[in-house]
Design an enzyme around this catalytic site. Structure first.
Site, short mmCIF file in Angstrom:
data_model
loop_
_atom_site.label_atom_id
_atom_site.label_comp_id
_atom_site.label_asym_id
_atom_site.label_seq_id
_atom_site.Cartn_x
_atom_site.Cartn_y
_atom_site.Cartn_z
N ARG A 1 -7.15 -12.28 3.36
CA ARG A 1 -7.52 -10.92 2.97
C ARG A 1 -8.59 -10.91 1.89
O ARG A 1 -9.04 -9.84 1.48
CB ARG A 1 -6.28 -10.21 2.43
N ARG B 1 8.08 2.00 5.95
CA ARG B 1 7.68 1.14 4.85
C ARG B 1 7.31 1.97 3.63
O ARG B 1 6.58 2.95 3.75
CB ARG B 1 6.47 0.28 5.27
N ARG C 1 -4.58 1.19 -0.36
CA ARG C 1 -4.66 -0.01 0.49
C ARG C 1 -5.98 -0.03 1.27
O ARG C 1 -6.55 -1.09 1.48
CB ARG C 1 -3.46 -0.07 1.45
P1 AMP Z 1 0.73 -6.03 5.60
O1 AMP Z 1 2.10 -6.06 6.18
O2 AMP Z 1 -0.16 -7.09 6.19
O3 AMP Z 1 0.10 -4.66 5.64
O4 AMP Z 1 0.88 -6.41 4.05
C1 AMP Z 1 1.61 -5.61 3.16
C2 AMP Z 1 1.31 -5.97 1.73
O5 AMP Z 1 1.64 -7.35 1.51
C3 AMP Z 1 -0.15 -5.84 1.30
O6 AMP Z 1 -0.51 -4.52 0.94
C4 AMP Z 1 -0.18 -6.82 0.13
O7 AMP Z 1 0.43 -6.24 -1.02
C5 AMP Z 1 0.71 -7.95 0.61
N1 AMP Z 1 -0.05 -8.97 1.35
C6 AMP Z 1 0.10 -9.32 2.67
N2 AMP Z 1 -0.77 -10.27 3.03
C7 AMP Z 1 -1.52 -10.53 1.91
C8 AMP Z 1 -2.60 -11.41 1.64
N3 AMP Z 1 -3.13 -12.22 2.58
N4 AMP Z 1 -3.10 -11.40 0.37
C9 AMP Z 1 -2.60 -10.63 -0.59
N5 AMP Z 1 -1.59 -9.76 -0.39
C10 AMP Z 1 -1.04 -9.71 0.85
#
Ligand code: AMP
Length: 215
Positions: free
Chosen positions: A92, A160, A171
């Protein structure tokens, strides 16, 4: 014989990466790895990593690079990744992508699923997730066959906390500032393919599979 796929799915939160990752995983028999899901599991289990990640996730910020890089290093070392894998939500940031290179991981495909911010904000309110098995649904676009329960394991579906509209906006800001530069990073390596997210998720799946065929 299907080729080995080591895929990165890029795209804004709510663009449909998780759903497409599940479809590709089923089709190619390779694991879909979501750093977000791993972190949410750690929070639910109350581990040290989960406790330190909680405040970042809740406010829609990124968890520090070294934490997620450690998670991915451990996960990619597991034997089910030998035949390929799908990364959903990692990398990310540019330092996370550089860390993958340093680990010697050779990515074969990068697909960015593109959806406008307006549509994402519209969609996020309808997202439902299963905390037990990680399956994701949408009340209109991808409903569970079991209504408010998970179609895979039967658990009650939940919303969520970070799908709250104000958190979604931050986000999206984080995505544009920190993650979108990765498109350029992978375009320069000749790996980037763009898939326009469609109204119907099966249409997005068809385009995604096509992008993988034309590698
Ligand atoms: P997601 O389920 O991929 O939308 O991720 C939810 C949250 O997890 C994000 O908003 C971040 O807070 C954290 N997160 C997930 N993947 C990453 C990553 N590669 N780097 C940093 N934070 C992450």
């Amino acid at each position: 014989m299907k080729r080995t796929i080591r895929l990165i799915l890029l795209g804004a939160p709510g663009a449909g990466k998780g759903t497409q990752a599940e479809k590709i995983s089923a089709e190619f028999g390779i694991p879909a790895i979501s750093t977000g899901a791993i972190i949410r599991e750690a929070i639910a289990a109350g581990t040290e990593m989960g406790k330190s990640a909680k405040s970042y996730i809740e406010r829609g910020a990124l968890v520090p690079d070294e934490v997620v890089i450690g998670i991915i290093k451990d996960r990619l070392a597991e034997s089910d990744c030998e035949g390929g894998f799908i990364l959903d939500g990692f990398p990310r940031t540019v330092p996370q992508a550089a860390a993958l290179d340093e680990m010697g991981v050779s990515i074969t495909d990068v697909i960015s699923i593109e959806v406008s911010d307006e549509r994402i904000i519209e969609r996020m309110g309808g997202r439902r997730v299963c905390k037990k098995c990680g399956a994701t649904y949408h009340v209109v676009f991808n409903p569970s066959p079991k209504g408010e329960n998970c179609g895979v394991c039967g658990e009650a579906l939940t919303i969520r906390a970070d799908d709250d509209p104000a958190v979604v906006r931050s986000r999206l800001d984080v995505y544009h500032e920190q993650t979108e530069p990765l498109k350029d990073f992978y375009a320069k390596k000749g790996l980037l393919k763009i898939v326009e997210g469609q109204e119907k998720l099966e249409d997005t799946t068809a385009l995604t599979f096509k992008a993988l065929e034309n590698a």
